[in-house]
Design an enzyme around this catalytic site. Structure first.
Site, PDB file in Angstrom:
ATOM      1  N   CYS A 222     -39.731  87.134  10.306  1.00 26.28           N
ATOM      2  CA  CYS A 222     -41.187  87.036  10.106  1.00 26.28           C
ATOM      3  C   CYS A 222     -41.765  85.727  10.640  1.00 26.28           C
ATOM      4  O   CYS A 222     -42.954  85.650  10.952  1.00 26.28           O
ATOM      5  CB  CYS A 222     -41.506  87.190   8.630  1.00 26.28           C
ATOM      6  SG  CYS A 222     -41.165  88.864   8.048  1.00 26.28           S
TER       7      CYS A 222
ATOM      8  N   ASP B  85     -26.006  96.848  -5.890  1.00 29.07           N
ATOM      9  CA  ASP B  85     -25.621  96.953  -4.473  1.00 29.07           C
ATOM     10  C   ASP B  85     -26.290  98.185  -3.883  1.00 29.07           C
ATOM     11  O   ASP B  85     -26.508  99.191  -4.598  1.00 29.07           O
ATOM     12  CB  ASP B  85     -24.105  97.091  -4.330  1.00 29.07           C
ATOM     13  CG  ASP B  85     -23.670  98.560  -4.377  1.00 29.07           C
ATOM     14  OD1 ASP B  85     -23.456  99.065  -5.503  1.00 29.07           O
ATOM     15  OD2 ASP B  85     -23.615  99.207  -3.308  1.00 29.07           O
TER      16      ASP B  85
ATOM     17  N   ASP C 255     -15.444  98.653  -3.850  1.00 30.34           N
ATOM     18  CA  ASP C 255     -15.495  99.806  -4.735  1.00 30.34           C
ATOM     19  C   ASP C 255     -14.146 100.518  -4.628  1.00 30.34           C
ATOM     20  O   ASP C 255     -13.303 100.145  -3.823  1.00 30.34           O
ATOM     21  CB  ASP C 255     -16.670 100.722  -4.371  1.00 30.34           C
ATOM     22  CG  ASP C 255     -16.551 101.292  -2.976  1.00 30.34           C
ATOM     23  OD1 ASP C 255     -17.507 101.908  -2.508  1.00 30.34           O
ATOM     24  OD2 ASP C 255     -15.490 101.095  -2.344  1.00 30.34           O
TER      25      ASP C 255
ATOM     26  N   CYS D 265     -43.698  86.751   3.958  1.00 28.87           N
ATOM     27  CA  CYS D 265     -42.261  86.503   4.056  1.00 28.87           C
ATOM     28  C   CYS D 265     -41.996  85.329   4.989  1.00 28.87           C
ATOM     29  O   CYS D 265     -42.655  85.187   6.026  1.00 28.87           O
ATOM     30  CB  CYS D 265     -41.561  87.757   4.602  1.00 28.87           C
ATOM     31  SG  CYS D 265     -39.775  87.565   4.778  1.00 28.87           S
TER      32      CYS D 265
ATOM     33  N   HIS E 108     -34.488  91.078   7.910  1.00 28.71           N
ATOM     34  CA  HIS E 108     -35.654  91.004   7.022  1.00 28.71           C
ATOM     35  C   HIS E 108     -35.433  91.796   5.734  1.00 28.71           C
ATOM     36  O   HIS E 108     -35.731  91.309   4.629  1.00 28.71           O
ATOM     37  CB  HIS E 108     -36.914  91.528   7.731  1.00 28.71           C
ATOM     38  CG  HIS E 108     -38.050  91.742   6.777  1.00 28.71           C
ATOM     39  ND1 HIS E 108     -38.843  90.713   6.302  1.00 28.71           N
ATOM     40  CD2 HIS E 108     -38.482  92.861   6.141  1.00 28.71           C
ATOM     41  CE1 HIS E 108     -39.727  91.189   5.438  1.00 28.71           C
ATOM     42  NE2 HIS E 108     -39.526  92.483   5.322  1.00 28.71           N
TER      43      HIS E 108
ATOM     44  N   CYS F  83     -38.864  84.675   6.294  1.00 27.70           N
ATOM     45  CA  CYS F  83     -37.538  84.862   6.895  1.00 27.70           C
ATOM     46  C   CYS F  83     -37.590  84.605   8.393  1.00 27.70           C
ATOM     47  O   CYS F  83     -38.666  84.522   9.007  1.00 27.70           O
ATOM     48  CB  CYS F  83     -37.020  86.273   6.613  1.00 27.70           C
ATOM     49  SG  CYS F  83     -37.655  87.557   7.705  1.00 27.70           S
TER      50      CYS F  83
HETATM   51  N1  LIG Z   1     -24.362 105.544  -6.818  1.00 28.79           N
HETATM   52  C1  LIG Z   1     -23.006 105.240  -6.875  1.00 28.79           C
HETATM   53  C2  LIG Z   1     -22.451 104.496  -5.861  1.00 28.79           C
HETATM   54  C3  LIG Z   1     -21.111 104.193  -5.890  1.00 28.79           C
HETATM   55  N2  LIG Z   1     -20.573 103.456  -4.845  1.00 28.79           N
HETATM   56  C4  LIG Z   1     -20.296 104.627  -6.955  1.00 28.79           C
HETATM   57  C5  LIG Z   1     -18.877 104.355  -7.031  1.00 28.79           C
HETATM   58  O1  LIG Z   1     -18.280 103.707  -6.143  1.00 28.79           O
HETATM   59  N3  LIG Z   1     -18.162 104.809  -8.068  1.00 28.79           N
HETATM   60  N4  LIG Z   1     -18.722 105.542  -9.057  1.00 28.79           N
HETATM   61  C6  LIG Z   1     -20.035 105.818  -9.052  1.00 28.79           C
HETATM   62  O2  LIG Z   1     -20.508 106.481  -9.990  1.00 28.79           O
HETATM   63  C7  LIG Z   1     -20.874 105.375  -7.976  1.00 28.79           C
HETATM   64  C8  LIG Z   1     -22.243 105.682  -7.946  1.00 28.79           C
END
Ligand SMILES: Nc1cc(N)c2c(=O)[nH][nH]c(=O)c2c1
Length: 375
Positions: free
Chosen positions: A312, A269, A95, A307, A338, A309
């Site tokens: 488990c 993520d 990010d 599960c 897990h 894994c």
């Molecule tokens: N929930 C969020 C998690 C994040 N890592 C980000 C981000 O890295 N940039 N911009 C974002 O709006 C954002 C929202």
């Protein structure tokens, strides 16, 4: 310029409009919708690359802000980049650091040139700009990097949000100009705009005109109700090109992953699985289990009977509760393993439901069993 990131649309679920795809990267091709485990400081906490591979992780995340501070992007670059540094030969996304600047640091000041703030570890004055954020990510060497954006708090006024998205769009253009490795690293734009449809449209229009290889929906999972997230996704994802990957940042919980996929999201993520795992909370097919609870002291069944894994198949709730209560590191390894496995396998089930055009039915069954439908 040949972008290193390509999205291949395989099919669309006839029940929901969810997409089954393949994300092609310089470090492999991975089916979507996908969950990406978060490895903030170049490690998915307590888990080895081998364990992540055996559970099916394709792309993992690392945080630009944290790696800039420790150990420094110069050291990672000297190691040959993040893949070599952390011994991970599949996909990596970083990010931009903007989110951490806004969420971790106090006394920040946002200007057109960038953001002035304090190092959350030692209070030193720091400055991050679109150019600096891209320079750091170019050095880290992830396959996918993110534009430097402002993620305004929730809620934010329309007036604040409007000037924020317009600055984020100008920052996105500066990121594209500063990008030194466009043939090796795909730079994604981040759509902002909060809960305001008109501003989401304006942000998407600005970013799509810059022709990024992929797009993130930002500004969600920041405290808004789930209904708001779902409503924003409903009018935002259709604004994004169908032939490009769509990434919902910071999400999330099992229900949000399913509801995000239904609304056309391909990539997710979240720190949730390892974060709650470290607190002894696990996600199971029958809902959350807080393993420290006394009721599990003599429970010799697995965390999740459905599960398969490593955790488990080999350990009981009683044993894991004992480890967590005694602060034994092996305990949080077992819960983290897990939880990450659970979300990666959930996305496998989502993909299979898309193949069979029954994701709405799957949602109903999963929500009922997990307890999301309970009042
Ligand atoms: N929930 C969020 C998690 C994040 N890592 C980000 C981000 O890295 N940039 N911009 C974002 O709006 C954002 C929202």
């Amino acid at each position: 310029m040949t972008t290193p990131i390509r999205f291949e649309l395989i099919k669309t679920c006839r029940q929901t409009g969810a997409r089954l795809g393949i994300l092609h990267t310089p470090h492999g091709s991975f089916e979507t919708p996908m969950f990406m485990p978060v490895g903030t400081l170049a490690t998915v906490k307590t888990l080895s690359p081998e364990e992540l591979k055996e559970m099916g992780a394709g792309v993992i995340l690392s945080n630009t802000y944290h790696l800039w501070l420790r150990p420094g992007h110069d050291i990672v670059a000297e190691a040959g980049g993040l893949h070599a540094f952390m011994n991970w030969d599949r996909g990596i996304l970083t990010d931009s650091g903007g989110f951490q600047v806004f969420s971790l640091s106090e006394f920040r000041r946002i200007e057109e040139e960038g953001v002035y703030f304090r190092n959350h570890l030692n209070g030193d004055k720091l400055f991050l700009s679109p150019e600096k954020a891209v320079e750091i990510q170019n050095a880290l060497g992830a396959d996918i990097i993110m534009a430097f954006d402002e993620c305004p708090p929730y809620p934010a006024t329309y007036e604040y949000m409007k000037q924020s998205i317009e600055r984020t769009s100008r920052w996105a253009e500066r990121c594209l100009k500063a990008h030194r490795r466009p043939n090796e690293q795909g730079l994604f734009g981040i759509v902002q705009g909060g809960e305001y449809e008109e501003l989401r449209r304006q942000s998407a229009r600005d970013l799509v005109s810059l022709d990024f290889p992929g797009y993130a929906v930002g500004g969600l999972s920041v405290g808004e109700p789930k209904e708001v997230m779902n409503r924003v996704l409903e009018f935002t994802t259709p604004l994004l090109p169908a032939d490009k990957p769509r990434y919902l940042m910071g999400v999330g919980s099992p229900d949000s992953l399913i509801d995000g996929a239904i609304r056309g999201i391909d990539m997710f993520d979240c720190v949730l699985p390892t974060r709650i795992g470290r607190n002894g909370t696990v996600m199971t097919s029958e809902g959350r289990v807080v393993i420290k609870n006394a009721q599990y002291a003599r429970d010799f069944s697995p965390l999740d009977p459905h599960c398969d894994c490593y955790t488990c198949r080999n350990y009981t709730r009683a044993y894991i509760r004992h480890l967590i209560k005694c602060d034994e590191t092996f305990g949080i390894r077992l819960t983290s393993y897990h939880n990450v496995y659970f979300l990666i396998k959930l996305m496998e089930q989502v993909r299979q439901a898309i193949r069979e055009d029954r994701l709405a039915d799957f949602r109903e069954e999963f929500f009922e069993r997990y307890g999301f439908n309970k009042p």
